[in-house]
Design a protein around this motif. Sequence first.
Motif, PDB file in Angstrom:
ATOM      1  N   VAL A  87      52.591  38.816  80.736  1.00 57.13           N
ATOM      2  CA  VAL A  87      53.243  38.219  79.706  1.00 57.13           C
ATOM      3  C   VAL A  87      54.508  39.020  79.487  1.00 57.13           C
ATOM      4  N   CYS A 105      47.926  39.299  77.984  1.00 61.59           N
ATOM      5  CA  CYS A 105      46.485  37.815  77.883  1.00 61.59           C
ATOM      6  C   CYS A 105      45.660  38.378  78.238  1.00 61.59           C
ATOM      7  N   HIS A 107      44.690  39.004  81.950  1.00 60.03           N
ATOM      8  CA  HIS A 107      44.737  38.712  82.957  1.00 60.03           C
ATOM      9  C   HIS A 107      44.283  39.918  83.891  1.00 60.03           C
ATOM     10  N   GLU A 142      50.159  32.536  86.170  1.00 56.29           N
ATOM     11  CA  GLU A 142      50.029  30.811  85.401  1.00 56.29           C
ATOM     12  C   GLU A 142      50.937  31.261  83.633  1.00 56.29           C
ATOM     13  N   GLU A 143      51.345  32.214  83.261  1.00 57.07           N
ATOM     14  CA  GLU A 143      51.801  32.214  81.772  1.00 57.07           C
ATOM     15  C   GLU A 143      53.651  30.965  82.443  1.00 57.07           C
ATOM     16  N   HIS A 375      49.267  37.722  73.540  1.00 54.29           N
ATOM     17  CA  HIS A 375      50.380  37.386  73.655  1.00 54.29           C
ATOM     18  C   HIS A 375      51.370  38.949  72.728  1.00 54.29           C
TER      19      HIS A 375
HETATM   20 ZN   LIG Z   1      48.730  33.602  77.813  1.00 54.45          ZN
END
Ligand SMILES: [Zn+2]
Length: 437
Positions: A87, A105, A107, A142-143, A375
């Motif tokens: 992010v 986040c 990931h 994804e974000e 985030h």
């Molecule tokens: Zn996220």
Amino acid sequence: MALDELKKTVCAAIDANREKIIQIGEEIYKHPELGYQEHKTSDFISLLFTELGLKNISRHAITGVRGLISGRSHEICLAVMGELDAVICPSHPFADPASGAAHACGHNAQLASMIGCAIGLTESGAMEQLDGDICCFATPAEEYVQIEYRKQLMDQGKISYLGGKQQLIASGAFDDIDLAMMVHSETNAPAPRVVVNGSAMGFIGKAVRFIGKEAHAGGAPHEGINALNAASIAIMCINAQRETFRDKDSVRVHPIITKGGDLVNTVPADVRMESYVRANTIEAMQDANEKVNRAIRGASYAIGTTVEIDDMAGYLPLHQNEAMSSLFAQNAAELLGNEAVQSGLPFPGSTDVGDLSYIMPVIQPTVSGFCGAAHSRDFCIKDRELAYIVPAKLMALTAIDLLRDGARHAVSIRDNFPRKSVEQYKALWNDILENGR
Ligand SMILES: [Zn+2]
Ligand SMILES: [Zn+2]
């Protein structure tokens, strides 16, 4: 080999590679990249796939990468996923100085645990006893951020949807996959835990452009049309709609102004906003979106600007598969104890796994081990075992349950799900957006 013994062997293979799996996660953590720009991360994953002997390694949706682990027979294919993107959080201690990207986040942990799951299943020899294939899938973007940038990618014909799994669905990269799973981070959990079968909100994505008229801000403001005033009033009108949003719909509208003008001494004539309109059902998304668009058009009318509203496919509400969730929960209870497993808590926010859950059986349980708000600059990994190793084991154990004995669990779950085609998926989004025009 008996089921218990097989599961123990797989967990032992993951434990034997504990340091390697953690190192992979930390390496990705230190090199965060934004959606559709995860080139280095994607190359790194592709290299790991090659080292692990995965077959048919291929790229999809710009930076997505997938590879296959063959089972004893090929009745069914289960995807084990991890997300590639970070992010934007420039104040995070591990933010990339140039892009502001940070893994706030978690990931990076998803990718490490996906690789950990693959290591466990391959090094233990478990795949020789499973009646299906595993597709390891690192998915991009994804974000749902940098809307302007992604719209440029759309204009260039590189993508047709903003979200990574959406693009993968639309391009057919999930066509040969029957079921899918991944694990997401949970931060600030009250105790170490696994949450299965949670819901997540859907949303409509929105890009807005108010077009006014430039004029000298000091000398002749009366000759201008102030697009920033229109945007400000639009936000106030949206706020005035909030009392009409029902609690049970969990509506969230959170616009930002991405461009407020060009020059402080010129009446702003080009002002841009982005927003999500979120809710937990498609109907509530549409209802709120209509009100938001009315607020935007009303503000534009009041000031005399013109306005362009671009409503885009956001993400669909997440519906996790209950049978898969229950297998995952049983494994979590065996590994961590019954008290560590909870069911049905809502996943905060939205995910493109929601779109995948419309077309096939999917789970996205969460595992704790993280702290600090997601985030935000404070987000970090508190417990590496929970963040990296436990999800790898739980996905591998669940894969074993699904694909053992002629893959009877996986086949039954697949056959009981009303699988949707790419065309049905695209048609659903067209219908949702058509409604607001
Ligand atoms: Zn996220
Ligand atoms: Zn996330």
